[in-house]
Design a protein around this motif. Structure first.
Motif, PDB file in Angstrom:
ATOM      1  N   UNK A 174      -4.734  -2.552  -3.732  1.00  0.00           N
ATOM      2  CA  UNK A 174      -3.384  -2.957  -3.412  1.00  0.00           C
ATOM      3  C   UNK A 174      -3.396  -4.223  -2.566  1.00  0.00           C
ATOM      4  N   UNK A 175      -2.315  -4.961  -2.661  1.00  0.00           N
ATOM      5  CA  UNK A 175      -2.140  -6.101  -1.781  1.00  0.00           C
ATOM      6  C   UNK A 175      -1.623  -5.607  -0.438  1.00  0.00           C
ATOM      7  N   UNK A 176      -1.591  -6.497   0.535  1.00  0.00           N
ATOM      8  CA  UNK A 176      -1.104  -6.120   1.859  1.00  0.00           C
ATOM      9  C   UNK A 176       0.354  -5.680   1.795  1.00  0.00           C
ATOM     10  N   UNK A 177       1.159  -6.388   1.031  1.00  0.00           N
ATOM     11  CA  UNK A 177       2.571  -6.022   0.918  1.00  0.00           C
ATOM     12  C   UNK A 177       2.744  -4.653   0.272  1.00  0.00           C
ATOM     13  N   UNK A 178       1.960  -4.340  -0.743  1.00  0.00           N
ATOM     14  CA  UNK A 178       2.041  -3.030  -1.393  1.00  0.00           C
ATOM     15  C   UNK A 178       1.586  -1.922  -0.458  1.00  0.00           C
ATOM     16  N   UNK A 179       0.568  -2.190   0.358  1.00  0.00           N
ATOM     17  CA  UNK A 179       0.104  -1.181   1.309  1.00  0.00           C
ATOM     18  C   UNK A 179       1.143  -0.914   2.384  1.00  0.00           C
ATOM     19  N   UNK A 180       1.848  -1.935   2.825  1.00  0.00           N
ATOM     20  CA  UNK A 180       2.869  -1.748   3.850  1.00  0.00           C
ATOM     21  C   UNK A 180       4.038  -0.921   3.336  1.00  0.00           C
ATOM     22  N   UNK A 181       4.292  -0.940   2.045  1.00  0.00           N
ATOM     23  CA  UNK A 181       5.392  -0.161   1.481  1.00  0.00           C
ATOM     24  C   UNK A 181       5.118   1.332   1.499  1.00  0.00           C
ATOM     25  N   UNK A 182       3.876   1.728   1.742  1.00  0.00           N
ATOM     26  CA  UNK A 182       3.541   3.149   1.760  1.00  0.00           C
ATOM     27  C   UNK A 182       4.090   3.854   2.991  1.00  0.00           C
ATOM     28  N   UNK A 183       4.298   3.112   4.082  1.00  0.00           N
ATOM     29  CA  UNK A 183       4.774   3.714   5.321  1.00  0.00           C
ATOM     30  C   UNK A 183       6.285   3.866   5.333  1.00  0.00           C
ATOM     31  N   UNK A 184       6.763   4.887   6.061  1.00  0.00           N
ATOM     32  CA  UNK A 184       8.200   5.089   6.185  1.00  0.00           C
ATOM     33  C   UNK A 184       8.814   3.982   7.028  1.00  0.00           C
TER      34      UNK A 184
ATOM     35  N   UNK B  85      -2.181  -5.776   9.201  1.00  0.00           N
ATOM     36  CA  UNK B  85      -3.373  -5.224   8.565  1.00  0.00           C
ATOM     37  C   UNK B  85      -3.746  -3.873   9.156  1.00  0.00           C
ATOM     38  N   UNK B  86      -3.503  -3.661  10.454  1.00  0.00           N
ATOM     39  CA  UNK B  86      -3.747  -2.352  11.051  1.00  0.00           C
ATOM     40  C   UNK B  86      -2.729  -1.332  10.540  1.00  0.00           C
ATOM     41  N   UNK B  87      -1.469  -1.752  10.406  1.00  0.00           N
ATOM     42  CA  UNK B  87      -0.463  -0.847   9.848  1.00  0.00           C
ATOM     43  C   UNK B  87      -0.850  -0.416   8.432  1.00  0.00           C
ATOM     44  N   UNK B  88      -1.262  -1.379   7.614  1.00  0.00           N
ATOM     45  CA  UNK B  88      -1.632  -1.071   6.233  1.00  0.00           C
ATOM     46  C   UNK B  88      -2.810  -0.110   6.177  1.00  0.00           C
ATOM     47  N   UNK B  89      -3.752  -0.249   7.104  1.00  0.00           N
ATOM     48  CA  UNK B  89      -4.913   0.645   7.119  1.00  0.00           C
ATOM     49  C   UNK B  89      -4.483   2.068   7.457  1.00  0.00           C
ATOM     50  N   UNK B  90      -3.542   2.219   8.374  1.00  0.00           N
ATOM     51  CA  UNK B  90      -3.011   3.552   8.665  1.00  0.00           C
ATOM     52  C   UNK B  90      -2.328   4.136   7.433  1.00  0.00           C
ATOM     53  N   UNK B  91      -1.493   3.348   6.771  1.00  0.00           N
ATOM     54  CA  UNK B  91      -0.737   3.848   5.624  1.00  0.00           C
ATOM     55  C   UNK B  91      -1.659   4.189   4.456  1.00  0.00           C
ATOM     56  N   UNK B  92      -2.709   3.392   4.263  1.00  0.00           N
ATOM     57  CA  UNK B  92      -3.642   3.655   3.165  1.00  0.00           C
ATOM     58  C   UNK B  92      -4.377   4.975   3.360  1.00  0.00           C
ATOM     59  N   UNK B  93      -4.517   5.405   4.589  1.00  0.00           N
ATOM     60  CA  UNK B  93      -5.228   6.649   4.883  1.00  0.00           C
ATOM     61  C   UNK B  93      -4.281   7.818   5.121  1.00  0.00           C
ATOM     62  N   UNK B  94      -3.038   7.700   4.666  1.00  0.00           N
ATOM     63  CA  UNK B  94      -2.132   8.841   4.680  1.00  0.00           C
ATOM     64  C   UNK B  94      -1.267   8.983   5.899  1.00  0.00           C
ATOM     65  N   UNK B  95      -1.399   8.127   6.885  1.00  0.00           N
ATOM     66  CA  UNK B  95      -0.559   8.205   8.087  1.00  0.00           C
ATOM     67  C   UNK B  95       0.698   7.375   7.807  1.00  0.00           C
ATOM     68  N   UNK B  96       1.699   8.013   7.206  1.00  0.00           N
ATOM     69  CA  UNK B  96       2.853   7.274   6.696  1.00  0.00           C
ATOM     70  C   UNK B  96       4.162   7.646   7.367  1.00  0.00           C
ATOM     71  N   UNK B  97       4.193   8.642   8.240  1.00  0.00           N
ATOM     72  CA  UNK B  97       5.439   9.072   8.866  1.00  0.00           C
ATOM     73  C   UNK B  97       5.280   9.158  10.371  1.00  0.00           C
ATOM     74  N   UNK B  98       6.407   9.268  11.061  1.00  0.00           N
ATOM     75  CA  UNK B  98       6.387   9.356  12.523  1.00  0.00           C
ATOM     76  C   UNK B  98       5.694  10.629  12.979  1.00  0.00           C
ATOM     77  N   UNK B  99       5.965  11.734  12.306  1.00  0.00           N
ATOM     78  CA  UNK B  99       5.351  13.000  12.707  1.00  0.00           C
ATOM     79  C   UNK B  99       3.834  12.973  12.536  1.00  0.00           C
TER      80      UNK B  99
END
Length: 491
Positions: free
Chosen positions: A96-106, A121-135
């Motif tokens: 995925x591109x950086x923009x596509x990875x950022x779309x994974x997060x809420x 880039x740190x946000x995208x790394x979190x989202x790529x590993x499943x950390x996509x919500x506040x909870x």
């Protein structure tokens, strides 16, 4: 270097673990700080990197991988083609591109991280590993010490190395504390709403964040088509329950139509009386532009929910294009613009507006039914519903045919002002002989038609018993000897 133990980590499209042959030659790059451990630099093609935790990840070094930069890892190995040594791991779909990875997060988590200046880039790394919500983000770290260790091992961000890394660590710590507080308060409110069987409220701050993020994604949106917080809460409740309801268009309320002063007393399941904010309703659309506005509010509401809940796949295909085509269908030549003409090309019949609104509601109801029965996404279900011949035949074609065959009373404008004391009555409307006369006397009194027909036997009749031809009392029209009706118009 010895073989590495592959640890159990979430598998993503761009992070896959591989066991590669360590005997191949690696290009070593001197450590700028003089470390004893050699580090390798990424090259073009495919590359397998080894992180500090001895986990191997496959990346596409050229052509789109946002992590394929001039970064230093513990070890790496280059491949001109994708390696075949896949250890029971699905094939690489594509990075995925950086923009596509950022779309994974809420949207609310992205807003919190961006507000605290966490790099993309740190946000995208979190989202790529499943950390996509506040909870999830609030529960991801045990404490600040664990947070610092994770950033050092997984992100190569060590607060002891440089001030820039220390600032990044501080940004993540601030974001983590914000999400912990927000998740705790939100869970308390949701628990209370569930016990009272109320619609869960969306905090004003979260609504503002979601609205701003939505406008950042799609552009400026006017308040007249921006869904209200109340309407967004209703659709969110339906999304969490797993079943959408085809609401009436009077419930589709925009931001500038909300009434904040509506309060309604409510009894809960335990019999306790409380007061909650009532629902706002608006008038049903009376024309095409008003209908287009209601559908635009509905479209923006569903798109905002799709941005907030990226894990709910059933609403991810809702786009402006699908609703634009739906509006064109309802207001186009197939429904509202449908008309029948005679041989001279004159329009003789068009669908009534009430039937158009009824059919539009039936289409949305059918779409929500298809989501449950055929497991379709909302956009695909809506398109299939408006193309369904059975729905159109049952809710539009047949009612339209019955409507066009109704017998309409013929309005006679010339006799609209005539008064008829007999009312509608029953039986034949024509009487024998020449009994035409006026229904009103010279002084404005109303004449009894039954008397003039020789049929009135009421002793207390409220109409004047006089001849409606000569306006004299003592005889009726049947016994009148006058040949012409006197002029009572004053001419």
């Amino acid at each position: 270097m010895d073989s590495f133990a592959i640890q159990a980590e979430p598998l993503t499209q761009q992070g896959h673990e591989y066991e590669v042959d360590q005997s191949e030659t690696l290009e070593e790059v001197p450590d700028p700080e003089g470390s004893e451990e050699p580090k390798t630099k990424r090259q073009n093609g495919f590359i397998v990197v080894t992180t500090a935790r001895n986990c191997k990840r496959l990346h596409k070094a050229a052509g789109g991988c946002w992590m394929a930069r001039e970064k230093i890892f513990k070890a790496s190995q280059e491949f001109e083609n994708k390696p075949d040594e896949v250890m029971a791991i699905p094939a690489l779909v594509g990075p995925r591109t950086l923009a596509e990875s950022l779309k994974l997060g809420s949207s609310d988590l992205r807003f919190t991280l961006s507000r605290n200046d966490v790099p993309d880039d740190m946000q995208a790394h979190f989202f790529e590993n499943g950390v996509t919500s506040v909870s999830k983000f609030s529960s991801f770290f045990r404490d600040e010490t664990d947070l610092v260790h994770v950033l050092r091992d997984e992100f190569n961000v060590d607060a002891a190395n440089a001030l820039a890394d220390r600032a990044k660590v501080a940004a993540v710590i601030c974001s983590w504390k914000d999400t912990v507080t927000k998740a705790k308060r939100q869970s308390e409110v949701e628990a209370e709403m569930n016990s009272r069987e109320w619609t869960k409220p969306i905090p004003v701050g979260d609504y503002v964040q979601l609205k701003n993020f939505f406008q950042t994604s799609v552009g400026q949106v006017e308040d007249r088509v921006m869904p209200s917080k109340e309407y967004l809460e209703k659709k969110l409740q339906e999304l969490e329950n797993g079943e959408f309801r085809a609401e009436t268009l009077s419930e589709v309320v925009s931001k500038d139509e909300i009434d904040p002063d509506v309060l309604v007393p409510v009894f809960d399941s335990k019999g306790s009386l409380s007061v909650k904010k009532g629902s706002t309703t608006v008038a049903m659309p009376t024309g095409p532009e008003q209908l287009r506005r209601r559908l635009s509010v509905m479209q923006n509401c569903l798109m905002m929910l799709a941005l907030k809940y990226v894990s709910r796949e059933e609403i991810q295909d809702v786009t402006k294009d699908i609703f634009d085509r739906y509006k064109d269908y309802i207001l186009g030549d197939y429904v509202w613009g449908l008309s029948s003409t005679d041989l001279n090309g004159q329009q003789i019949q068009t669908p009534p507006w009430s039937l158009v609104l009824s059919y539009e509601h039936a289409v949305r109801k059918r779409a929500y039914s298809l989501m449950l029965t055929e497991r379709l996404m909302l956009g695909a279900a809506l398109e299939k519903a408006w193309k369904c011949p059975t729905t159109k035949e049952r809710h539009f074609i047949t009612p339209l045919a019955l409507y066009s065959k109704r017998a309409y009373p013929q309005n006679n404008n010339q006799n609209a002002g005539n008064w008829n004391p007999k009312g509608k009555g029953k039986g034949k409307t024509k009487s024998k002989g020449s009994q035409k006369g006026s229904g009103q006397g010279p002084d404005g009194e109303k004449i009894c038609f039954r008397f003039n027909a020789g049929k009135c036997n009421y002793q207390k009749c409220k109409f004047a018993h006089m001849c409606n031809k000569c306006f004299k009392k003592g005889h009726n029209a049947l016994n009148c000897k006058e040949k012409t009706t006197p002029d009572t118009t004053g001419t």
